[in-house]
Design a protein around this motif. Structure first.
Motif, PDB file in Angstrom:
ATOM      1  N   ASP B 155      -5.876  93.865 -11.104  1.00 31.89           N
ATOM      2  CA  ASP B 155      -8.123  94.365 -11.343  1.00 31.89           C
ATOM      3  C   ASP B 155      -8.175  93.101 -12.139  1.00 31.89           C
ATOM      4  O   ASP B 155      -7.448  92.865 -13.176  1.00 31.89           O
ATOM      5  CB  ASP B 155      -8.350  94.783 -11.551  1.00 31.89           C
ATOM      6  N   VAL B 156      -9.035  91.711 -11.593  1.00 35.58           N
ATOM      7  CA  VAL B 156      -9.095  90.903 -12.677  1.00 35.58           C
ATOM      8  C   VAL B 156     -10.481  90.644 -12.691  1.00 35.58           C
ATOM      9  O   VAL B 156     -11.194  90.602 -11.337  1.00 35.58           O
ATOM     10  CB  VAL B 156      -8.282  89.062 -12.237  1.00 35.58           C
ATOM     11  N   VAL B 157     -11.450  90.412 -13.726  1.00 32.28           N
ATOM     12  CA  VAL B 157     -12.412  90.223 -14.175  1.00 32.28           C
ATOM     13  C   VAL B 157     -12.705  88.352 -14.675  1.00 32.28           C
ATOM     14  O   VAL B 157     -12.433  88.605 -16.165  1.00 32.28           O
ATOM     15  CB  VAL B 157     -12.921  90.861 -14.747  1.00 32.28           C
ATOM     16  N   THR B 158     -12.808  87.401 -14.565  1.00 32.12           N
ATOM     17  CA  THR B 158     -12.580  86.340 -14.753  1.00 32.12           C
ATOM     18  C   THR B 158     -14.253  85.624 -14.696  1.00 32.12           C
ATOM     19  O   THR B 158     -15.673  85.703 -14.148  1.00 32.12           O
ATOM     20  CB  THR B 158     -11.954  85.770 -14.292  1.00 32.12           C
ATOM     21  N   PHE B 159     -14.706  84.465 -15.434  1.00 36.51           N
ATOM     22  CA  PHE B 159     -15.329  84.131 -15.528  1.00 36.51           C
ATOM     23  C   PHE B 159     -15.320  82.534 -14.339  1.00 36.51           C
ATOM     24  O   PHE B 159     -13.808  82.210 -14.214  1.00 36.51           O
ATOM     25  CB  PHE B 159     -16.174  82.574 -16.529  1.00 36.51           C
ATOM     26  N   ASP B 160     -16.030  81.571 -13.633  1.00 39.71           N
ATOM     27  CA  ASP B 160     -15.982  80.883 -12.311  1.00 39.71           C
ATOM     28  C   ASP B 160     -15.552  79.526 -13.692  1.00 39.71           C
ATOM     29  O   ASP B 160     -16.374  78.595 -13.783  1.00 39.71           O
ATOM     30  CB  ASP B 160     -17.307  80.561 -11.629  1.00 39.71           C
ATOM     31  N   ARG B 166     -16.959  72.495 -14.084  1.00 37.53           N
ATOM     32  CA  ARG B 166     -17.454  70.766 -13.008  1.00 37.53           C
ATOM     33  C   ARG B 166     -18.980  70.883 -12.932  1.00 37.53           C
ATOM     34  O   ARG B 166     -18.922  69.667 -13.301  1.00 37.53           O
ATOM     35  CB  ARG B 166     -16.620  71.187 -11.590  1.00 37.53           C
ATOM     36  N   MET B 167     -19.973  71.793 -13.160  1.00 38.11           N
ATOM     37  CA  MET B 167     -20.955  71.605 -12.822  1.00 38.11           C
ATOM     38  C   MET B 167     -21.586  70.764 -14.494  1.00 38.11           C
ATOM     39  O   MET B 167     -22.578  70.165 -14.308  1.00 38.11           O
ATOM     40  CB  MET B 167     -21.719  73.304 -12.729  1.00 38.11           C
ATOM     41  N   SER B 192      -8.522  76.866 -20.572  1.00 38.40           N
ATOM     42  CA  SER B 192      -8.590  76.167 -20.472  1.00 38.40           C
ATOM     43  C   SER B 192      -8.292  74.973 -19.371  1.00 38.40           C
ATOM     44  O   SER B 192      -8.768  73.923 -19.109  1.00 38.40           O
ATOM     45  CB  SER B 192      -8.100  75.585 -21.707  1.00 38.40           C
ATOM     46  N   ARG B 193      -6.778  75.784 -19.465  1.00 32.62           N
ATOM     47  CA  ARG B 193      -6.632  75.060 -17.919  1.00 32.62           C
ATOM     48  C   ARG B 193      -7.667  74.633 -16.942  1.00 32.62           C
ATOM     49  O   ARG B 193      -7.787  73.945 -15.952  1.00 32.62           O
ATOM     50  CB  ARG B 193      -5.627  75.624 -17.039  1.00 32.62           C
ATOM     51  N   ASN B 194      -8.226  75.780 -15.898  1.00 35.68           N
ATOM     52  CA  ASN B 194      -9.312  75.919 -15.620  1.00 35.68           C
ATOM     53  C   ASN B 194     -10.623  74.957 -15.673  1.00 35.68           C
ATOM     54  O   ASN B 194     -11.172  73.881 -14.819  1.00 35.68           O
ATOM     55  CB  ASN B 194      -9.448  77.024 -15.144  1.00 35.68           C
ATOM     56  N   ARG B 195     -10.466  74.584 -16.896  1.00 37.44           N
ATOM     57  CA  ARG B 195     -11.900  74.242 -17.265  1.00 37.44           C
ATOM     58  C   ARG B 195     -11.597  72.742 -17.176  1.00 37.44           C
ATOM     59  O   ARG B 195     -12.838  71.677 -17.339  1.00 37.44           O
ATOM     60  CB  ARG B 195     -12.407  74.422 -18.739  1.00 37.44           C
ATOM     61  N   HIS B 196     -10.557  72.379 -17.775  1.00 40.42           N
ATOM     62  CA  HIS B 196     -10.298  71.082 -17.354  1.00 40.42           C
ATOM     63  C   HIS B 196     -10.177  70.694 -16.241  1.00 40.42           C
ATOM     64  O   HIS B 196     -10.267  69.300 -16.327  1.00 40.42           O
ATOM     65  CB  HIS B 196      -8.550  71.030 -18.476  1.00 40.42           C
ATOM     66  N   ALA B 197      -9.581  71.174 -15.581  1.00 45.16           N
ATOM     67  CA  ALA B 197      -9.743  70.863 -13.886  1.00 45.16           C
ATOM     68  C   ALA B 197     -10.702  70.560 -13.600  1.00 45.16           C
ATOM     69  O   ALA B 197     -11.492  69.487 -12.928  1.00 45.16           O
ATOM     70  CB  ALA B 197      -8.916  72.009 -13.510  1.00 45.16           C
ATOM     71  N   ASN B 314     -10.827  91.292  -7.591  1.00 44.85           N
ATOM     72  CA  ASN B 314     -10.881  89.864  -8.363  1.00 44.85           C
ATOM     73  C   ASN B 314     -12.109  89.282  -8.338  1.00 44.85           C
ATOM     74  O   ASN B 314     -12.719  89.104  -7.721  1.00 44.85           O
ATOM     75  CB  ASN B 314     -10.041  88.948  -7.272  1.00 44.85           C
ATOM     76  N   THR B 315     -12.816  89.496  -9.824  1.00 44.42           N
ATOM     77  CA  THR B 315     -14.517  90.049  -9.778  1.00 44.42           C
ATOM     78  C   THR B 315     -14.326  88.163 -10.917  1.00 44.42           C
ATOM     79  O   THR B 315     -14.165  87.930 -11.647  1.00 44.42           O
ATOM     80  CB  THR B 315     -14.444  91.133 -11.036  1.00 44.42           C
ATOM     81  N   VAL B 316     -15.672  87.398  -9.855  1.00 43.56           N
ATOM     82  CA  VAL B 316     -15.459  86.359 -10.972  1.00 43.56           C
ATOM     83  C   VAL B 316     -17.333  86.224 -11.120  1.00 43.56           C
ATOM     84  O   VAL B 316     -17.954  86.661  -9.548  1.00 43.56           O
ATOM     85  CB  VAL B 316     -14.941  85.038 -10.060  1.00 43.56           C
ATOM     86  N   ILE B 317     -17.055  85.672 -12.414  1.00 44.57           N
ATOM     87  CA  ILE B 317     -18.386  85.711 -12.493  1.00 44.57           C
ATOM     88  C   ILE B 317     -19.050  84.707 -13.097  1.00 44.57           C
ATOM     89  O   ILE B 317     -18.728  83.327 -13.328  1.00 44.57           O
ATOM     90  CB  ILE B 317     -19.012  86.626 -13.829  1.00 44.57           C
TER      91      ILE B 317
END
Lengths: 343, 343
Positions: B155-160, B166-167, B192-197, B314-317
């Motif tokens: 189970d994972v809760v993350t932000f987009d 990107r936005m 950080s990796r995802n935000r960089h992506a 997988n919850t993405v906020i």
DNA sequence: ATATCCCGTGACAACGATTACCTCGTCTCA
DNA sequence: TGAGACGAGGTAATCGTTGTCACGGGATAT
């Protein structure tokens, strides 16, 4: 489904010895033959044995844990205190259970009880309003931080709230302010009470009256502080300076001053906060180090855990005024406007 | 000296019944005669009996406690997450043990072990870099927050993170920026990796190159972010906008821009922070709610505690861009200066 | 040569509460 | 009237670890 947990007896069996001897190895008792020790260690790693801390603590009578109670974990001030305590505990091999009383008196007592029921080795508490004097009859060492407990002597680590506030207000008066407002939390809270006292001290010294319309002592959060600050600004004779007794309230005060473009009003904040030095004007603050508070409290508690039976110690941390601009603004407008240059 | 602790058997004795029946009363078992119940309750209050939670948990096999592991308790983001989890736990009658890994991989594993050794009912973890896949073989429910665990589903809760970044960068590009700098923590950290992506996504979409000199991914704290921002400003072709991938780094970026009076440079921060709306210009942010993160994680964990055996969720906020000024500044200076109006 | 001591070790109880399993009446329904 | 159900309560075992005490044997002291 359910994994079978490895017990000490399993280890003993695998190492062809008794549970007691295995226990000796686990706990580093020197009186174990090298060969036996080796066998036990081998069995431990092979089986992946790990002590059951619950059982150990039950048997030992105390848990390797200290309980910390603060008002709010989300408050940056307390967060820093906790973090420092945790670091100190880590170094000593202790766990930390953090809880917040959320300003609910009955919850405060409930938490203390619950922590004692866990047999924590010690407690670090930011007391709220409950009478916790029954702790004195307990053999759980307790250190109070930020405020004094009610009705009984104990180790306490606080800041020099009254002296600090006095210093801050004196600072403002020195720049010529006559109408200094005071914004704080409820006076029920000891720190607020002391800071208010310091505010009054400074005014009295200068033979200035304490104007009730300039005193707001109901600011539990930034939102209320905003509202009160607005009211101040709308007075016929608004303050020329504001002393905010808590960084949380300072956020509210600063917000309003900026929104209303009234950055001509002097401000001093009890407690530093992020970006205080970036605003223009940068905010003059009384610097209090939550880290130091946490560290000293932990040290005090550890001393007690190590058997210090001396009288309770009262540690008072002095404060430092950091002038950054907002506290060095001279009065303008208000009463002066009448006979002055006007805007 | 040492107070004698009241045991259940003492209560039973005082109430003229057996330990078992006393236990029934304590635990609200209905099959106890009213009169007996009354006697036990009377004895409990008279003797001041309180359950030994250690003994109870040992016998029951689980502790009424959930363990929470974050990176740093002092970080306002995590502090808010923790606070919310604690609130949810409180409502459910669970205790919370909070620990921080302080970015030490071996400490991370040690903490997880230690919590399991306490038989916590469940875990909420902000994973760092360790491989925690062995948890999958355990029957301790685990929910990961803010980042995904390595090598196993859970189970994972993350932000987009990627979409949000990107936005944010798109937003800057829309205002005409061509040189957008990126400031973040180490790319070893998943967020950080995802935000960089996401940053790269937006640039690619716009056919803009990713300029290495505008990318700083070593900002573990505000101080490093300050240094990197200074370097950006000193470039021959400085950026006209900066995207800060974390509020902690934003504090550093903002500080430098203000110190150097370069508030003409556009800024967007991933993550809101105190006073962001008070600065001038107010800082445009991607709003992420740590409270929501904490709440959702707690809910997920509780569902598992209640026996939910479905596949990991997988919850993405999603994130919301809050334009406040700093992100809507149009480019000035730099390349444009050459053929443009100049300053 | 005998008494004493220490070493390495293990059997056993205890920490305090709960669970599994019984007992003993009384009540209900056939 | 008899059988099973049910309510109230008790006994003993157990959770996993560690403190207490005892024991055999070799080393040391007398």
């Amino acid at each position: 489904m359910t994994k079978k947990v490895v017990r000490l007896s399993d280890v003993a069996l695998a190492a062809a010895t008794s549970a007691k001897t295995a226990s000796r190895v686990i706990n580093g008792d020197p009186r174990v033959a090298p060969e036996t020790r080796r066998r036990v260690e081998e069995a431990v790693t092979r089986l992946g044995y790990r002590v059951d801390l619950l059982a150990r603590s039950l048997r030992r009578g105390v848990d390797d844990t200290i309980g910390v109670i603060v008002e709010s974990i989300a408050d940056p001030f307390f967060a820093a205190v906790i973090s420092e305590i945790e670091l100190a505990a880590l170094r000593r091999g202790l766990n930390v259970i953090v809880t917040s009383n959320r300003r609910l008196p009955n919850r405060e007592v409930a938490i203390v009880d619950s922590l004692q029921q866990r047999r924590v080795a010690g407690l670090i508490i930011t007391p709220h309003t409950s009478d916790l004097s029954y702790l004195a009859a307990t053999d759980t060492p307790v250190v109070f931080v930020d405020r004094h407990p009610r009705n009984f002597p104990a180790d306490v680590v606080t800041f020099d709230d009254r002296g600090g506030a006095r210093m801050a207000v004196r600072h403002l008066l020195r720049y010529g302010h006559q109408r200094v407002a005071f914004v704080s939390d409820d006076l029920e809270v000891e720190t607020s009470r002391n800071r208010h006292a310091g505010y009054v001290d400074a005014l009295m010294e200068a033979d200035l009256p304490v104007a009730p319309e300039l005193v707001a002592t109901d600011c539990a959060d930034a939102a209320v502080a905003r509202a009160r600050t607005c009211e101040f600004l709308d007075l016929d004779e608004p303050p020329t300076a504001i002393f905010s007794a808590r960084s949380e309230t300072s956020l509210g005060v600063v917000k309003v001053l900026h929104d209303r473009k009234r950055t001509d009003i002097a401000t001093v904040s009890f407690g530093d906060f992020a970006l205080a030095d970036v605003l223009s004007p940068a905010i003059t603050v009384l610097e209090q180090s939550p880290e130091l508070l946490g560290r000293l409290a932990a040290e005090r508690l550890f001393a007690r855990l190590d058997g210090d039976h001396n009288d309770p110690v009262n540690t008072v941390i002095p404060l430092r005024l950091v002038p950054r601009g907002s506290g060095e603004i001279v009065p303008s407008g208000g009463a002066e406007t009448v006979g002055g240059a006007g805007v």
